[in-house]
Design a protein around this motif. Structure first.
Motif, PDB file in Angstrom:
ATOM      1  N   LEU A  38       1.531  -9.444  18.411  1.00 54.36           N
ATOM      2  CA  LEU A  38       2.216  -8.179  18.663  1.00 54.36           C
ATOM      3  C   LEU A  38       1.206  -7.073  18.930  1.00 54.36           C
ATOM      4  CD1 LEU A  38       5.079  -8.090  15.988  1.00 54.36           C
ATOM      5  CD2 LEU A  38       5.327  -8.359  18.467  1.00 54.36           C
ATOM      6  N   SER A  39       1.466  -6.334  19.990  1.00 52.65           N
ATOM      7  CA  SER A  39       0.644  -5.197  20.383  1.00 52.65           C
ATOM      8  C   SER A  39       1.564  -3.988  20.485  1.00 52.65           C
ATOM      9  CB  SER A  39      -0.001  -5.511  21.746  1.00 52.65           C
ATOM     10  OG  SER A  39      -0.402  -4.350  22.428  1.00 52.65           O
ATOM     11  N   THR A  40       1.315  -2.954  19.665  1.00 49.54           N
ATOM     12  CA  THR A  40       2.117  -1.738  19.771  1.00 49.54           C
ATOM     13  C   THR A  40       1.221  -0.525  19.536  1.00 49.54           C
ATOM     14  OG1 THR A  40       4.232  -0.713  19.221  1.00 49.54           O
ATOM     15  CG2 THR A  40       2.961  -1.604  17.378  1.00 49.54           C
ATOM     16  N   LYS A  41       1.806   0.673  19.671  1.00 51.37           N
ATOM     17  CA  LYS A  41       0.962   1.855  19.808  1.00 51.37           C
ATOM     18  C   LYS A  41       1.413   3.043  18.963  1.00 51.37           C
ATOM     19  CE  LYS A  41       0.533   0.342  24.584  1.00 51.37           C
ATOM     20  NZ  LYS A  41       1.789  -0.424  24.660  1.00 51.37           N
ATOM     21  N   PHE A  42       0.400   3.781  18.534  1.00 50.33           N
ATOM     22  CA  PHE A  42       0.592   5.108  17.947  1.00 50.33           C
ATOM     23  C   PHE A  42       0.481   6.132  19.071  1.00 50.33           C
ATOM     24  CE2 PHE A  42      -1.582   8.995  16.512  1.00 50.33           C
ATOM     25  CZ  PHE A  42      -0.643   9.487  15.620  1.00 50.33           C
ATOM     26  N   THR A  43       1.535   6.895  19.270  1.00 54.04           N
ATOM     27  CA  THR A  43       1.536   7.921  20.320  1.00 54.04           C
ATOM     28  C   THR A  43       1.416   9.296  19.664  1.00 54.04           C
ATOM     29  OG1 THR A  43       2.952   6.517  21.681  1.00 54.04           O
ATOM     30  CG2 THR A  43       2.798   8.844  22.301  1.00 54.04           C
ATOM     31  N   PRO A  44       0.256   9.951  19.779  1.00 53.50           N
ATOM     32  CA  PRO A  44       0.050  11.218  19.070  1.00 53.50           C
ATOM     33  C   PRO A  44       1.108  12.276  19.373  1.00 53.50           C
ATOM     34  CG  PRO A  44      -2.025  10.415  19.953  1.00 53.50           C
ATOM     35  CD  PRO A  44      -0.962   9.523  20.508  1.00 53.50           C
ATOM     36  N   GLN A  45       1.611  12.293  20.604  1.00 49.70           N
ATOM     37  CA  GLN A  45       2.542  13.344  21.008  1.00 49.70           C
ATOM     38  C   GLN A  45       3.869  13.298  20.242  1.00 49.70           C
ATOM     39  OE1 GLN A  45       0.587  11.556  22.965  1.00 49.70           O
ATOM     40  NE2 GLN A  45       0.100  12.593  24.885  1.00 49.70           N
ATOM     41  N   ILE A  46       4.207  12.169  19.655  1.00 44.79           N
ATOM     42  CA  ILE A  46       5.468  12.097  18.905  1.00 44.79           C
ATOM     43  C   ILE A  46       5.232  11.998  17.402  1.00 44.79           C
ATOM     44  CG2 ILE A  46       6.737  11.106  20.846  1.00 44.79           C
ATOM     45  CD1 ILE A  46       6.630   8.379  19.307  1.00 44.79           C
ATOM     46  N   ALA A  47       3.974  12.220  16.972  1.00 38.98           N
ATOM     47  CA  ALA A  47       3.659  12.173  15.548  1.00 38.98           C
ATOM     48  C   ALA A  47       4.387  13.284  14.803  1.00 38.98           C
ATOM     49  CB  ALA A  47       2.157  12.294  15.342  1.00 38.98           C
ATOM     50  N   ASN A  78      10.192  -6.246  12.729  1.00 39.22           N
ATOM     51  CA  ASN A  78      10.377  -7.260  11.675  1.00 39.22           C
ATOM     52  C   ASN A  78       9.059  -7.948  11.303  1.00 39.22           C
ATOM     53  OD1 ASN A  78      13.335  -7.053  11.586  1.00 39.22           O
ATOM     54  ND2 ASN A  78      13.267  -8.004  13.612  1.00 39.22           N
ATOM     55  N   THR A  79       8.051  -7.127  11.011  1.00 45.30           N
ATOM     56  CA  THR A  79       6.743  -7.673  10.673  1.00 45.30           C
ATOM     57  C   THR A  79       6.075  -6.807   9.615  1.00 45.30           C
ATOM     58  OG1 THR A  79       4.646  -8.465  11.615  1.00 45.30           O
ATOM     59  CG2 THR A  79       5.473  -6.360  12.447  1.00 45.30           C
ATOM     60  N   ASP A  80       4.990  -7.313   9.036  1.00 41.37           N
ATOM     61  CA  ASP A  80       4.209  -6.484   8.115  1.00 41.37           C
ATOM     62  C   ASP A  80       2.750  -6.378   8.565  1.00 41.37           C
ATOM     63  OD1 ASP A  80       3.390  -9.040   7.521  1.00 41.37           O
ATOM     64  OD2 ASP A  80       3.762  -8.917   5.361  1.00 41.37           O
ATOM     65  N   TYR A  81       2.480  -6.791   9.795  1.00 40.37           N
ATOM     66  CA  TYR A  81       1.156  -6.546  10.384  1.00 40.37           C
ATOM     67  C   TYR A  81       1.277  -6.550  11.901  1.00 40.37           C
ATOM     68  CZ  TYR A  81       0.669 -11.577  11.466  1.00 40.37           C
ATOM     69  OH  TYR A  81       0.841 -12.843  11.957  1.00 40.37           O
ATOM     70  N   ILE A  82       0.346  -5.876  12.551  1.00 36.73           N
ATOM     71  CA  ILE A  82       0.281  -5.802  14.008  1.00 36.73           C
ATOM     72  C   ILE A  82      -1.067  -6.372  14.446  1.00 36.73           C
ATOM     73  CG2 ILE A  82       0.213  -4.255  16.013  1.00 36.73           C
ATOM     74  CD1 ILE A  82       2.990  -4.436  14.710  1.00 36.73           C
ATOM     75  N   ASP A  83      -1.058  -7.198  15.475  1.00 36.33           N
ATOM     76  CA  ASP A  83      -2.296  -7.851  15.923  1.00 36.33           C
ATOM     77  C   ASP A  83      -3.227  -6.895  16.657  1.00 36.33           C
ATOM     78  OD1 ASP A  83      -1.789 -10.849  15.256  1.00 36.33           O
ATOM     79  OD2 ASP A  83       0.073 -10.156  16.170  1.00 36.33           O
ATOM     80  N   ILE A  84      -2.670  -6.058  17.535  1.00 38.66           N
ATOM     81  CA  ILE A  84      -3.471  -5.018  18.200  1.00 38.66           C
ATOM     82  C   ILE A  84      -2.707  -3.702  18.080  1.00 38.66           C
ATOM     83  CG2 ILE A  84      -4.791  -4.364  20.244  1.00 38.66           C
ATOM     84  CD1 ILE A  84      -4.181  -7.119  21.430  1.00 38.66           C
ATOM     85  N   TYR A  85      -3.336  -2.708  17.439  1.00 40.02           N
ATOM     86  CA  TYR A  85      -2.699  -1.395  17.299  1.00 40.02           C
ATOM     87  C   TYR A  85      -3.538  -0.388  18.073  1.00 40.02           C
ATOM     88  CZ  TYR A  85       0.226   2.173  15.100  1.00 40.02           C
ATOM     89  OH  TYR A  85       1.140   3.182  14.871  1.00 40.02           O
TER      90      TYR A  85
END
Length: 321
Positions: free
Chosen positions: A83-92, A112-119
């Protein structure tokens, strides 16, 4: 908590930007209206063929892309996909010191997870401010590796310094990169990544469908969508490039999209391809096995330059600055 994920990274990642709805969602950007029922065969076929790296973001469709992906992957063992997902500063939202962890917690719930492979940090809104917050997340095991997206070379080097002080490696970069938009290569970013063992992920490698051969002056992109507004006026300029892609497709028993995707792989990138129908998985199978010659790559790039079409997204800063 520690997780052992021995999943091999595929040559092509599958993107889910065009899934979901609402702001920055598939309906507004792509003109798509995809349901769980539409997409389950896509996921099942992809997983069966070894395409198990899924890229999404909290901002895509205001979380609806993550929600759909999480639902579709429920029946699979978590160690069988990435899983690869992102932190988008503009919506923080909320206090700065907890904003990234809070957004990650939302992604956990939807996926439905407790870890992300690439953040990833989605945009270089403030490198000095946000980069350090990745460090405790990787130290705790909540994320397995870190990446940045839409960053230029000086920002990438600064991120590397900040993370390196804590013994954390920048593992990946994700930038817009296609035959029509090569600024990351022109700015030396691709070369820097290849030299420093940073995986370079290329998003919009098919330019939202324009480099698939599906669309033309006679068959434009869906009116009312964001991509139609960006690309339809430029379709006449792309004819020679599309023809060249089609000719190579004939040579390699492949399609236009396969050649455009394989070009990125041949350049050392990991393309992120948005897949909306199970029939397109065969395209990824073909693309990952095509070896273009240097002359073929050069000719495609020459024709792409001659189009003089600028596909830089409204959210993107120039990589050359």
């Amino acid at each position: 908590m520690t997780h052992t994920n021995k999943t091999q990274k595929p040559k092509i990642a599958l993107g889910t930007w065009s899934w979901g709805s609402g702001a920055a969602g598939g309906d507004q950007v792509f003109g798509n209206h995809l349901t769980i029922e539409d997409l389950q065969p896509v996921v099942d076929t992809a997983m069966a063929k070894g395409f198990n790296l899924w890229d999404t973001a909290a901002v895509y469709g205001e979380g609806s892309s993550e929600t759909i992906l999480g639902e579709l992957l429920k029946k699979y063992d978590r160690s069988s996909y990435l899983l690869s997902t992102k932190f988008t500063p503009q919506i923080a939202t909320g206090p700065e010191e907890t904003a990234m962890e809070n957004m990650l917690a939302g992604s956990f719930k939807r996926l439905n997870t407790d870890y992300i492979d690439i953040y990833w940090i989605h945009n270089p809104f403030d490198v000095e401010k946000w980069t350090p917050y990745l460090i405790p997340l990787i130290q705790s095991g909540k994320i397995k590796s870190v990446g940045v997206s839409n960053h230029n070379l000086s920002q990438i080097k600064r991120v590397t310094e900040i993370l390196g002080q804590a013994g954390v490696k920048l593992a990946a970069l994700q930038n817009h990169y296609s035959l029509l938009y090569r600024s990351s290569e022109e700015a030396g970013i691709l070369e820097y990544c290849l030299e420093n063992d940073i995986d370079f992920y290329a998003y919009m490698v098919l330019e939202q469908g324009v480099l698939t051969g599906k669309y033309s002056v006679d068959n434009p992109l869906p009116e009312g969508s964001g991509r139609a507004a960006t690309y339809n006026a430029n379709l006449p300029k792309l004819a020679a490039l599309i023809d060249a892609l089609a000719q190579l497709g004939n040579k390699y028993n492949a399609k236009v999209a396969d050649i455009a995707t394989s070009w990125a792989i041949n350049k050392g990138a990991v393309p992120i391809v948005g897949v909306t129908n199970e029939k397109y998985i065969a395209s990824e199978e073909r693309a990952q096995n095509i070896k273009l010659s240097e002359q073929e790559i050069a000719e495609l790039e020459r024709l792409a330059t001659l189009t003089n079409v600028d596909t830089k997204g409204s959210w993107e800063n120039s990589m050359l600055s």
